[in-house]
Design a protein around this motif. Sequence first.
Motif, PDB file in Angstrom:
ATOM      1  N   ALA A 148       0.871  -1.179   0.000  1.00 21.57           N
ATOM      2  CA  ALA A 148       0.000   0.000   0.000  1.00 21.57           C
ATOM      3  C   ALA A 148       0.907   1.228   0.000  1.00 21.57           C
ATOM      4  CB  ALA A 148      -0.908  -0.007   1.213  1.00 21.57           C
ATOM      5  N   VAL A 149       0.612   2.157  -0.914  1.00 16.83           N
ATOM      6  CA  VAL A 149       1.415   3.373  -1.020  1.00 16.83           C
ATOM      7  C   VAL A 149       0.480   4.568  -0.910  1.00 16.83           C
ATOM      8  CG1 VAL A 149       2.937   4.724  -2.502  1.00 16.83           C
ATOM      9  CG2 VAL A 149       3.095   2.231  -2.497  1.00 16.83           C
ATOM     10  N   LYS A 150       0.881   5.520  -0.093  1.00 15.32           N
ATOM     11  CA  LYS A 150       0.121   6.755   0.020  1.00 15.32           C
ATOM     12  C   LYS A 150       1.004   7.866  -0.526  1.00 15.32           C
ATOM     13  CE  LYS A 150      -2.139   9.906   3.166  1.00 15.32           C
ATOM     14  NZ  LYS A 150      -2.416  10.274   4.548  1.00 15.32           N
ATOM     15  N   LEU A 151       0.468   8.623  -1.476  1.00 11.67           N
ATOM     16  CA  LEU A 151       1.229   9.691  -2.101  1.00 11.67           C
ATOM     17  C   LEU A 151       0.454  10.985  -1.951  1.00 11.67           C
ATOM     18  CD1 LEU A 151       3.611  10.546  -3.923  1.00 11.67           C
ATOM     19  CD2 LEU A 151       2.172   9.993  -5.874  1.00 11.67           C
ATOM     20  N   ASP A 152       1.068  11.943  -1.283  1.00 11.71           N
ATOM     21  CA  ASP A 152       0.470  13.264  -1.133  1.00 11.71           C
ATOM     22  C   ASP A 152       1.221  14.226  -2.034  1.00 11.71           C
ATOM     23  OD1 ASP A 152      -1.369  12.479   0.841  1.00 11.71           O
ATOM     24  OD2 ASP A 152       0.116  12.758   2.423  1.00 11.71           O
TER      25      ASP A 152
END
Length: 144
Positions: free
Chosen positions: A21-25
């Motif tokens: 899971a990758v979160k990119l802001d």
Amino acid sequence: MAGCSPTVNLATPEPVKVDVAVKLDVYQKTSTTKVKEEQSNLQIAANRRMRVGEIQSLKNDGVIGEDRDGYLDMKKPPQDPKYLTYAQGIISAENSDRAALYLANAQTQSKPLELVERDYAQLWRDRAFPGEWVQKEDGTWTQK
């Protein structure tokens, strides 16, 4: 020595599953004009209605006038620093809203922004009350 190394069985009864899971802001700074474009036209109109009395008061005092590009301009800067700051804030807020209005109209009408600004400048000159400062198309200031 070859006989001393252990044997490791890598076979598994089921395939190996990996859950990543990758979160990119992503943040992007936007200009004031871009922010105004995103505001609703109704909000801009409400902002302008709220400050119409303050603008008229500044015009009556001869502090500001309508320039030839359809924006407010400082004509006679007040001596009081607080009043000057107040007038500059009103001019800035109104001109920002006018810029958004003009840009929206230019896009809707498929006209160059400069033409829309010129049309509004003429409208503001026509609506000016006697004694208010307006800038003619040639750049000269006059009291209506």
